[in-house]
Design a protein around this motif. Structure first.
Motif, PDB file in Angstrom:
ATOM      1  N   ALA A 103       0.856  -1.187   0.000  1.00  0.00           N
ATOM      2  CA  ALA A 103       0.000   0.000   0.000  1.00  0.00           C
ATOM      3  C   ALA A 103       0.892   1.236   0.000  1.00  0.00           C
ATOM      4  CB  ALA A 103      -0.888   0.002   1.241  1.00  0.00           C
ATOM      5  N   CYS A 104       0.354   2.333  -0.482  1.00  0.00           N
ATOM      6  CA  CYS A 104       1.085   3.595  -0.394  1.00  0.00           C
ATOM      7  C   CYS A 104       0.094   4.740  -0.316  1.00  0.00           C
ATOM      8  CB  CYS A 104       2.042   3.767  -1.573  1.00  0.00           C
ATOM      9  SG  CYS A 104       1.265   4.109  -3.150  1.00  0.00           S
ATOM     10  N   LEU A 105       0.605   5.887   0.042  1.00  0.00           N
ATOM     11  CA  LEU A 105      -0.179   7.116   0.031  1.00  0.00           C
ATOM     12  C   LEU A 105       0.219   7.887  -1.213  1.00  0.00           C
ATOM     13  CD1 LEU A 105       0.221   8.080   3.795  1.00  0.00           C
ATOM     14  CD2 LEU A 105      -1.728   6.932   2.703  1.00  0.00           C
ATOM     15  N   GLY A 106      -0.697   8.622  -1.785  1.00  0.00           N
ATOM     16  CA  GLY A 106      -0.380   9.300  -3.037  1.00  0.00           C
ATOM     17  C   GLY A 106      -0.955  10.699  -3.120  1.00  0.00           C
ATOM     18  N   PRO A 107      -0.855  11.277  -4.308  1.00  0.00           N
ATOM     19  CA  PRO A 107      -1.363  12.636  -4.516  1.00  0.00           C
ATOM     20  C   PRO A 107      -2.894  12.670  -4.484  1.00  0.00           C
ATOM     21  CG  PRO A 107      -0.534  11.718  -6.572  1.00  0.00           C
ATOM     22  CD  PRO A 107      -0.226  10.724  -5.498  1.00  0.00           C
ATOM     23  N   LYS A 108      -3.419  13.882  -4.375  1.00  0.00           N
ATOM     24  CA  LYS A 108      -4.865  14.088  -4.364  1.00  0.00           C
ATOM     25  C   LYS A 108      -5.503  13.424  -5.581  1.00  0.00           C
ATOM     26  CE  LYS A 108      -8.205  17.776  -3.899  1.00  0.00           C
ATOM     27  NZ  LYS A 108      -8.457  19.192  -3.819  1.00  0.00           N
ATOM     28  N   ASP A 109      -6.628  12.834  -5.394  1.00  0.00           N
ATOM     29  CA  ASP A 109      -7.392  12.153  -6.449  1.00  0.00           C
ATOM     30  C   ASP A 109      -6.738  10.874  -6.963  1.00  0.00           C
ATOM     31  OD1 ASP A 109      -9.343  14.180  -6.339  1.00  0.00           O
ATOM     32  OD2 ASP A 109      -8.259  15.374  -7.818  1.00  0.00           O
ATOM     33  N   ALA A 110      -5.690  10.365  -6.312  1.00  0.00           N
ATOM     34  CA  ALA A 110      -5.036   9.133  -6.775  1.00  0.00           C
ATOM     35  C   ALA A 110      -5.500   7.896  -6.018  1.00  0.00           C
ATOM     36  CB  ALA A 110      -3.519   9.262  -6.657  1.00  0.00           C
ATOM     37  N   ALA A 111      -6.256   8.067  -4.944  1.00  0.00           N
ATOM     38  CA  ALA A 111      -6.721   6.902  -4.184  1.00  0.00           C
ATOM     39  C   ALA A 111      -7.464   5.953  -5.118  1.00  0.00           C
ATOM     40  CB  ALA A 111      -7.608   7.331  -3.030  1.00  0.00           C
ATOM     41  N   GLY A 112      -7.114   4.676  -5.019  1.00  0.00           N
ATOM     42  CA  GLY A 112      -7.710   3.673  -5.895  1.00  0.00           C
ATOM     43  C   GLY A 112      -6.865   3.374  -7.116  1.00  0.00           C
ATOM     44  N   THR A 113      -5.768   4.087  -7.287  1.00  0.00           N
ATOM     45  CA  THR A 113      -4.860   3.877  -8.418  1.00  0.00           C
ATOM     46  C   THR A 113      -3.772   2.894  -8.018  1.00  0.00           C
ATOM     47  OG1 THR A 113      -5.234   6.125  -9.214  1.00  0.00           O
ATOM     48  CG2 THR A 113      -3.264   5.034 -10.026  1.00  0.00           C
ATOM     49  N   TYR A 114      -3.291   2.143  -8.999  1.00  0.00           N
ATOM     50  CA  TYR A 114      -2.207   1.186  -8.779  1.00  0.00           C
ATOM     51  C   TYR A 114      -1.007   1.659  -9.590  1.00  0.00           C
ATOM     52  CZ  TYR A 114      -6.250  -1.622  -7.470  1.00  0.00           C
ATOM     53  OH  TYR A 114      -7.406  -2.069  -6.892  1.00  0.00           O
ATOM     54  N   TYR A 115       0.137   1.801  -8.940  1.00  0.00           N
ATOM     55  CA  TYR A 115       1.359   2.148  -9.642  1.00  0.00           C
ATOM     56  C   TYR A 115       2.127   0.858  -9.865  1.00  0.00           C
ATOM     57  CZ  TYR A 115       0.418   7.060  -9.039  1.00  0.00           C
ATOM     58  OH  TYR A 115      -0.165   8.311  -9.118  1.00  0.00           O
ATOM     59  N   VAL A 116       2.257   0.468 -11.130  1.00  0.00           N
ATOM     60  CA  VAL A 116       2.902  -0.788 -11.490  1.00  0.00           C
ATOM     61  C   VAL A 116       4.240  -0.502 -12.159  1.00  0.00           C
ATOM     62  CG1 VAL A 116       0.711  -2.010 -11.701  1.00  0.00           C
ATOM     63  CG2 VAL A 116       1.692  -0.921 -13.719  1.00  0.00           C
ATOM     64  N   SER A 117       5.170  -1.428 -11.976  1.00  0.00           N
ATOM     65  CA  SER A 117       6.489  -1.199 -12.532  1.00  0.00           C
ATOM     66  C   SER A 117       7.261  -2.511 -12.680  1.00  0.00           C
ATOM     67  CB  SER A 117       7.278  -0.254 -11.622  1.00  0.00           C
ATOM     68  OG  SER A 117       8.577  -0.035 -12.134  1.00  0.00           O
ATOM     69  N   GLY A 118       8.192  -2.498 -13.594  1.00  0.00           N
ATOM     70  CA  GLY A 118       9.137  -3.599 -13.758  1.00  0.00           C
ATOM     71  C   GLY A 118      10.369  -3.349 -12.917  1.00  0.00           C
ATOM     72  N   THR A 119      10.201  -2.667 -11.790  1.00  0.00           N
ATOM     73  CA  THR A 119      11.302  -2.384 -10.868  1.00  0.00           C
ATOM     74  C   THR A 119      10.844  -2.647  -9.440  1.00  0.00           C
ATOM     75  OG1 THR A 119      10.678  -0.076 -10.594  1.00  0.00           O
ATOM     76  CG2 THR A 119      12.244  -0.565 -12.363  1.00  0.00           C
ATOM     77  N   SER A 120      11.774  -2.534  -8.529  1.00  0.00           N
ATOM     78  CA  SER A 120      11.482  -2.755  -7.119  1.00  0.00           C
ATOM     79  C   SER A 120      10.711  -1.578  -6.532  1.00  0.00           C
ATOM     80  CB  SER A 120      12.790  -2.945  -6.351  1.00  0.00           C
ATOM     81  OG  SER A 120      13.592  -1.789  -6.472  1.00  0.00           O
ATOM     82  N   LEU A 121      10.237  -1.781  -5.312  1.00  0.00           N
ATOM     83  CA  LEU A 121       9.630  -0.683  -4.562  1.00  0.00           C
ATOM     84  C   LEU A 121      10.312  -0.594  -3.207  1.00  0.00           C
ATOM     85  CD1 LEU A 121       7.616  -1.916  -2.194  1.00  0.00           C
ATOM     86  CD2 LEU A 121       6.030  -2.105  -4.053  1.00  0.00           C
ATOM     87  N   ARG A 122      10.177   0.547  -2.584  1.00  0.00           N
ATOM     88  CA  ARG A 122      10.758   0.769  -1.248  1.00  0.00           C
ATOM     89  C   ARG A 122       9.610   0.779  -0.236  1.00  0.00           C
ATOM     90  NH1 ARG A 122      16.101   2.134  -1.215  1.00  0.00           N
ATOM     91  NH2 ARG A 122      15.940   2.770   0.961  1.00  0.00           N
TER      92      ARG A 122
END
Length: 185
Positions: A103-122
């Motif tokens: 899970a993460c916190l994001g910018p306004k109006d981004a709740a419900g969005t998934y940030y996907v990547s071919g890289t790691s996450l912190r």
């Protein structure tokens, strides 16, 4: 290949995080399924069951495990949180590809969005944590808007939203591999 798929592959190869709505999650996992057998993957579902917002990882892990997905770390019964992350990561077989989900916190109006990547996450980055990056692929699900007190925000995050987002991720994983392999029951 559709424009979205081409862009997703291009973004992944450059390691750029791409925000996608829930109905596009299956495309992300289908691209991974073309490259990796399900039995060679570990789903690292990060978070704790003690915070509504941070329960997305363990909730997703539980759903994946219930569906017979092999190699899941981080469930409601056995969370993979800041205290256990490094120990749990060390248990992953060296030949496995890791898909990190958090899970993460994001910018306004981004709740419900998934940030996907071919890289790691912190993990814990949005709350100022200093954990090592994990995963070859990653999904960072925006469960709420970032603000001055991130721990409080995570505590007050809608359980309904988190449950729905966990279900969407589990559905996407199931859909991506359902025609390729049979799950363990």
């Amino acid at each position: 290949m559709t424009l979205y798929k081409r862009e997703l592959v291009r973004q992944q190869s450059r390691g750029i995080r791409k925000g996608v709505p829930g109905d596009k999650m299956a495309l992300f996992f289908k691209e991974i399924s073309k490259l990796h057998k399900l039995d060679e993957l570990t789903f690292l579902c990060i978070g704790t069951d003690r915070s509504t917002g941070d329960a997305l990882g363990p909730m997703t892990g539980t759903l994946l495990e219930e569906r017979g997905i092999p190699h899941v770390i981080g469930t409601l019964a056995a969370p993979c949180d800041a205290d256990t992350l490094e120990k749990r990561v060390a248990q992953i077989p060296a030949h496995h590809t890791v898909i990190a989900i958090d899970a993460c916190l994001g910018p306004k109006d981004a709740a419900g969005t998934y940030y996907v990547s071919g890289t790691s996450l912190r993990p814990a980055q949005s709350v100022g944590g200093n954990l090592p990056p994990v995963g070859e692929y990653s999904v960072a699900a925006v469960v709420n808007v970032n603000g001055p007190r991130p721990y409080s925000i995570l505590q007050m995050t809608s359980l309904y939203l988190v449950m729905g987002m966990s279900q969407t991720i589990a559905d996407a994983v199931t859909e991506a591999w359902k025609t390729k392999e049979t799950f363990h029951s």
